[in-house]
Design an enzyme around this catalytic site. Structure first.
Site, mmCIF file in Angstrom:
data_model
loop_
_atom_site.group_PDB
_atom_site.id
_atom_site.type_symbol
_atom_site.label_atom_id
_atom_site.label_comp_id
_atom_site.label_asym_id
_atom_site.label_seq_id
_atom_site.Cartn_x
_atom_site.Cartn_y
_atom_site.Cartn_z
ATOM 1 N N ASP A 1 -6.677 4.163 -5.912
ATOM 2 C CA ASP A 1 -7.078 4.382 -3.633
ATOM 3 C C ASP A 1 -7.997 4.797 -3.230
ATOM 4 O O ASP A 1 -8.202 6.227 -3.911
ATOM 5 C CB ASP A 1 -6.203 3.298 -2.951
ATOM 6 C CG ASP A 1 -6.640 2.923 -1.627
ATOM 7 O OD1 ASP A 1 -8.129 2.042 -1.027
ATOM 8 O OD2 ASP A 1 -6.850 3.597 -0.509
ATOM 9 N N LYS B 1 0.738 -1.082 0.053
ATOM 10 C CA LYS B 1 -0.139 -0.126 0.009
ATOM 11 C C LYS B 1 0.997 0.560 -0.325
ATOM 12 O O LYS B 1 1.941 0.962 0.187
ATOM 13 C CB LYS B 1 -0.771 0.316 0.983
ATOM 14 C CG LYS B 1 -1.877 0.932 1.089
ATOM 15 C CD LYS B 1 -3.140 0.173 0.629
ATOM 16 C CE LYS B 1 -4.400 0.802 0.353
ATOM 17 N NZ LYS B 1 -5.548 -0.025 -0.334
HETATM 18 P P1 NAD Z 1 -14.966 6.951 -3.848
HETATM 19 O O1 NAD Z 1 -13.403 7.933 -2.766
HETATM 20 O O2 NAD Z 1 -14.500 6.781 -5.676
HETATM 21 O O3 NAD Z 1 -15.709 6.599 -2.958
HETATM 22 C C1 NAD Z 1 -16.293 7.041 -1.455
HETATM 23 C C2 NAD Z 1 -17.667 7.523 -0.717
HETATM 24 O O4 NAD Z 1 -16.982 7.342 -0.104
HETATM 25 C C3 NAD Z 1 -17.702 8.591 -1.270
HETATM 26 O O5 NAD Z 1 -19.278 8.018 -1.664
HETATM 27 C C4 NAD Z 1 -17.662 9.812 -0.286
HETATM 28 O O6 NAD Z 1 -18.973 10.452 -0.610
HETATM 29 C C5 NAD Z 1 -17.771 7.817 0.631
HETATM 30 N N1 NAD Z 1 -17.230 9.255 2.032
HETATM 31 C C6 NAD Z 1 -16.216 9.543 2.037
HETATM 32 N N2 NAD Z 1 -16.010 9.466 3.670
HETATM 33 C C7 NAD Z 1 -17.145 9.624 4.193
HETATM 34 C C8 NAD Z 1 -17.244 10.050 5.391
HETATM 35 N N3 NAD Z 1 -16.574 10.648 6.456
HETATM 36 N N4 NAD Z 1 -18.706 9.816 5.660
HETATM 37 C C9 NAD Z 1 -19.336 8.921 4.442
HETATM 38 N N5 NAD Z 1 -18.893 8.617 3.524
HETATM 39 C C10 NAD Z 1 -18.035 9.167 3.199
HETATM 40 O O7 NAD Z 1 -13.921 5.484 -3.483
HETATM 41 P P2 NAD Z 1 -13.759 3.987 -3.725
HETATM 42 O O8 NAD Z 1 -12.795 4.081 -4.534
HETATM 43 O O9 NAD Z 1 -15.166 3.692 -3.846
HETATM 44 O O10 NAD Z 1 -13.627 3.748 -2.466
HETATM 45 C C11 NAD Z 1 -14.411 2.519 -1.103
HETATM 46 C C12 NAD Z 1 -13.703 2.205 0.417
HETATM 47 O O11 NAD Z 1 -13.163 1.167 -1.060
HETATM 48 C C13 NAD Z 1 -12.303 3.308 0.782
HETATM 49 O O12 NAD Z 1 -11.769 1.923 2.138
HETATM 50 C C14 NAD Z 1 -11.406 2.055 -0.586
HETATM 51 O O13 NAD Z 1 -9.673 1.555 0.051
HETATM 52 C C15 NAD Z 1 -12.065 0.501 -1.006
HETATM 53 N N6 NAD Z 1 -11.808 -0.416 -1.925
HETATM 54 C C16 NAD Z 1 -11.562 0.215 -2.705
HETATM 55 C C17 NAD Z 1 -11.129 -0.572 -4.057
HETATM 56 C C18 NAD Z 1 -11.833 0.035 -5.938
HETATM 57 O O14 NAD Z 1 -11.447 -0.726 -6.372
HETATM 58 N N7 NAD Z 1 -11.726 1.190 -6.154
HETATM 59 C C19 NAD Z 1 -11.058 -1.649 -4.178
HETATM 60 C C20 NAD Z 1 -11.510 -2.569 -2.645
HETATM 61 C C21 NAD Z 1 -11.624 -1.402 -1.260
#
Ligand code: NAD
Length: 426
Positions: free
Chosen positions: A150, A110
């Site tokens: 990420d 990471k």
């Molecule tokens: P993103 O930035 O596209 O979306 C994040 C979402 O969470 C947004 O809707 C945002 O408004 C919301 N958010 C952020 N802070 C918040 C808060 N304090 N309270 C409520 N909502 C909040 O991110 P993503 O790529 O969708 O990733 C989301 C999670 O999934 C993260 O934990 C990331 O590590 C994990 N993840 C992502 C992937 C990927 O392929 N994108 C893969 C595995 C895990």
């Protein structure tokens, strides 16, 4: 352990605890668990760069290779103002378990830079990214360490990572990074892959319970890359998305929210589900986002940030199934509460592995100089997720362990077996 004592764990302590618990269950010999808990290397770098106004500024960043015994390190790069060394290590530990559980020939890594990208211009983010990559470049490479997007990073940032690395080695190296734009060797299907895997994980668990997604009411925190695709793909399989929340608050409709209208509102520039004019706004602001967990529903999918569900939120959950789309969304205390209440939790290390699985398929295409169409990529993601689920579910049944511990044991066992076969140098 009492519920109260769980509250004191940081994300890193919780990640280490989960690996140690697995090691104890496996009765690993010869101190092997310490080798597995400890990251192979933690690289901390200063990132000096020019602001647009010509002034000099400096940030701090990390890249952590947690385990590289089974293959190249693999893991995302996070840009967020709360990123710190311990969080990056905790996420890298989760990545090692995830690639092992998904049976991908990869290790866990990471990276992160502590800053809020929303407060910087695109050209500043490009300079920050390029300097970060040049500081860690000797540790990167298709056979060494392959970053991905990420929180706070995207395909454009990955394109800069690829370009900076390629410039250093003197030839285009698409395989150094995944989640790239399609034009640079990115894979079709990557954007939806994590959400697709989350929905598949829910469907597979429901099938074991003798039911399907049809008519199930789902509440999702986060409407970003993971949450929005999980919502669309679950709705396409007959589920009702009754609750959604993000930084702007929580919305609810017991007949199912109109996702097409929400997506149109986002295309029109709206920045939160709470401002789309769809459903009832039951709570406003980022503090109101946790209200989504207490909505009446069958399945909860936390798809935003880590530690979103503490003990209070866990107590409020009415659903019988929680699928962790985000990394580390449940604190150990929340886990404990849900276990006592008989709520099934599909842990992140399996549930959100669709993203890294698709990244692995992107690497395969890059190595082979091939391009698969989207249906083929999606089908391969599902096949790999199903194979991993069958192994994980069978092991949980056979061992009688709760799903999270069963997943950790399976991941740690896969890594420990590889360590034993490779032996200890020198
Ligand atoms: P993103 O930035 O596209 O979306 C994040 C979402 O969470 C947004 O809707 C945002 O408004 C919301 N958010 C952020 N802070 C918040 C808060 N304090 N309270 C409520 N909502 C909040 O991110 P993503 O790529 O969708 O990733 C989301 C999670 O999934 C993260 O934990 C990331 O590590 C994990 N993840 C992502 C992937 C990927 O392929 N994108 C893969 C595995 C895990």
């Amino acid at each position: 352990m009492t519920t109260a004592s769980y509250q004191t764990y940081s994300a890193l302590e919780a990640a280490e605890l989960r690996v140690r618990e697995a090691g104890e269950w496996l009765k690993l010999e010869d101190g092997l668990i310490e080798t597995i808990v400890r990251p192979r290397r933690i690289i901390e770098v200063a990132i000096p760069f020019r602001r647009d106004d010509g002034s000099r500024d400096q940030l701090i960043g990390w890249r952590v290779h947690h385990n590289t015994t089974r293959g190249p390190a693999k893991g995302g790069i996070r840009y967020h103002h709360e990123v710190n060394r311990d969080e990056v290590v905790a996420l890298a530990i989760g990545r090692s378990l995830k690639t092992a559980i998904a049976n991908l020939p990869l290790g866990g890594a990471k990276g992160g830079i502590c800053f809020d990208p929303k407060k910087y211009s695109q050209s500043e983010i490009e300079r920050i990214t390029r300097r970060y990559v040049s500081e860690i470049s000797s540790f990167l490479g298709p056979d060494k360490d392959v970053p991905a997007p990420d929180v706070g990073t995207n395909a454009q940032v990955m394109a800069w990572v690829m370009d900076q690395y390629s410039t250093g080695v003197g030839h285009a190296t698409p395989g150094v990074v995944t989640g790239k734009p399609i034009e640079l060797g990115g894979s079709l299907g990557r954007e939806s892959a994590t959400g697709r895997g989350v929905v598949e994980a829910a469907a597979l668990m429901l099938a074991k319970q003798g039911t399907t997604l049809q008519g199930k009411r789902i509440a999702i925190q986060g409407y970003g890359q993971v949450g929005s695709w999980a919502a669309r793909l679950a709705a396409a399989r007959g589920a009702l998305i009754v609750g959604l929340s993000d930084v702007g608050g929580t919305i609810y409709d017991d007949k199912g929210l109109d996702l097409a209208r929400i997506d149109q509102a986002f295309r029109d520039g709206v920045r939160s589900v709470a401002d789309c004019g769809v459903g009832e706004v039951v709570a406003a602001g980022d503090k109101g986002s946790a209200a989504v967990f207490g909505l009446p529903c069958d399945i909860v999918m936390p798809c935003a940030l880590g530690d979103a569900v503490g003990e209070a939120e866990a107590q409020s959950i009415t659903a019988k199934l929680v699928v962790e789309g985000a990394n580390g969304p449940l604190t150990p205390g929340a886990d404990h509460v849900l276990a006592e209440r008989g709520v099934v939790v599909i842990p992140d290390v399996y549930a959100n592995a669709g993203g890294v699985t698709c990244s692995y398929l992107e690497q395969c295409q890059n190595f082979a100089h091939l391009t698969w169409d989207e249906d083929e990529v999606n089908a391969r993601v599902i096949d790999l997720m199903r194979a991993a689920f069958e192994k994980f579910y069978a092991f949980a049944q056979e061992s009688g362990l709760p799903y999270r511990l069963a997943a950790s044991v399976l991941g740690v066992k896969t890594i420990a077996d590889a360590h034993r076969m490779r032996g200890l140098h020198p």
